[in-house]
Design an enzyme around this catalytic site. Structure first.
Site, PDB file in Angstrom:
ATOM      1  N   TYR A 154       0.881  -1.235  -0.108  1.00 15.26           N
ATOM      2  CA  TYR A 154      -0.099  -0.081   0.055  1.00 15.26           C
ATOM      3  C   TYR A 154       0.806   1.169   0.066  1.00 15.26           C
ATOM      4  CZ  TYR A 154      -4.219   3.004   1.403  1.00 15.26           C
ATOM      5  OH  TYR A 154      -4.992   3.779   1.426  1.00 15.26           O
ATOM      6  N   LYS A 158       0.662   3.996  -3.012  1.00 17.28           N
ATOM      7  CA  LYS A 158       0.432   5.337  -2.574  1.00 17.28           C
ATOM      8  C   LYS A 158       1.726   6.294  -2.913  1.00 17.28           C
ATOM      9  CE  LYS A 158      -3.834   4.946  -1.258  1.00 17.28           C
ATOM     10  NZ  LYS A 158      -4.749   5.257  -2.380  1.00 17.28           N
TER      11      LYS A 158
END
Length: 252
Positions: A154, A158
């Site tokens: 993640y 991002k």
């Protein structure tokens, strides 16, 4: 008159959470909204609220990792409303785990939904935006882009969205298109509550504990993020591009 009157927005992952709040917020300022979600059933309530706000919306089933589905969804949006002015790359998933426990599927799923999804949607949307000589592309990053235990997939995705955003701003700026990213901190959504439960925490207790570490002494709500996205989607932000705005209740 709303500041987005006459504009058309395409929001991915619009069925709930930040995506739903964003779709409604844009509609409140006059935008017609296309809600793209892998599960359109989740979009029904959002559409009702948008119509009650006096605007128009419809839902499209779209897996943002599939090129054909993305291009078809963008085409349907243009055919239905005649233009496409705002793209919000919001669709996302989590598959948290420590590195030594993380499977190939955990990694690939998160990278594909966030990064490939934003790439495919942005590439498809810019075709129409370049023709119009106008567009706003807003992607959802996260404070996790700075690194977060158990989120190597993640965090990487991002952070990658921040690089994509800056590059889109450089390439598309000459065509009247801005690109920015919003990086939320702790936002009270079903996703964050599910993460808490998965980690063995009571969601309310985790929210209370997190509030004590945030300078403004509260966690964020989806509307907090939607308000910033709404600004970046408007004419008021025309000289803001290639920026990452942290919405985290304090400096990160």
């Amino acid at each position: 008159m709303g500041k987005l009157d006459g504009r058309v927005a395409f929001v991915t992952g619009a069925g709930r959470g930040i995506g739903a709040a964003t779709a409604l917020r844009l509609a409140e300022d006059g935008a017609r909204v296309v809600l793209a979600d892998i599960n359109t059933d989740d979009c029904a309530q959002v559409i009702t609220e948008i119509e009650q706000a006096g605007s128009q919306a419809f839902a499209i089933s779209c897996n943002v990792t599939e090129k054909a589905q993305v291009e078809s969804a963008i085409q349907q949006a243009v055919e239905r409303f005649g233009q496409l002015d705002i793209l919000v790359n919001n669709a996302g998933v989590t598959r948290d785990n420590l590195l030594f426990k993380m499977s190939d599927d955990d990694w690939e799923t998160v990278i594909n939904v966030h990064l490939r999804g934003a790439f495919l949607c942005s590439r498809a949307a810019q075709v129409q935006m370049v023709k119009q000589k106008y567009g706003r592309i807003i992607s959802l990053s996260s404070t996790s882009a700075l690194g977060n235990r158990g989120q190597s997939n993640y965090s990487t995705a991002k952070a990658g969205l921040q690089g994509l955003t800056r590059t889109l701003a450089i390439e598309l700026g000459p065509f009247g298109i801005t690109a920015n990213a919003v990086a939320p901190g702790f936002i009270d959504t079903e996703m964050t509550r599910a993460t808490a439960r998965r980690m063995g925490f009571d969601p309310e207790e985790r929210i209370e504990a997190a509030s004590k570490t945030i300078p403004v002494r509260r966690v964020g709500q989806p509307r907090d993020v939607a308000n910033v996205i709404n600004f970046l989607a408007s004419e008021e932000s025309s000289y803001v591009s290639g920026q990452i705005i942290y919405v985290a209740g304090g400096p990160r």
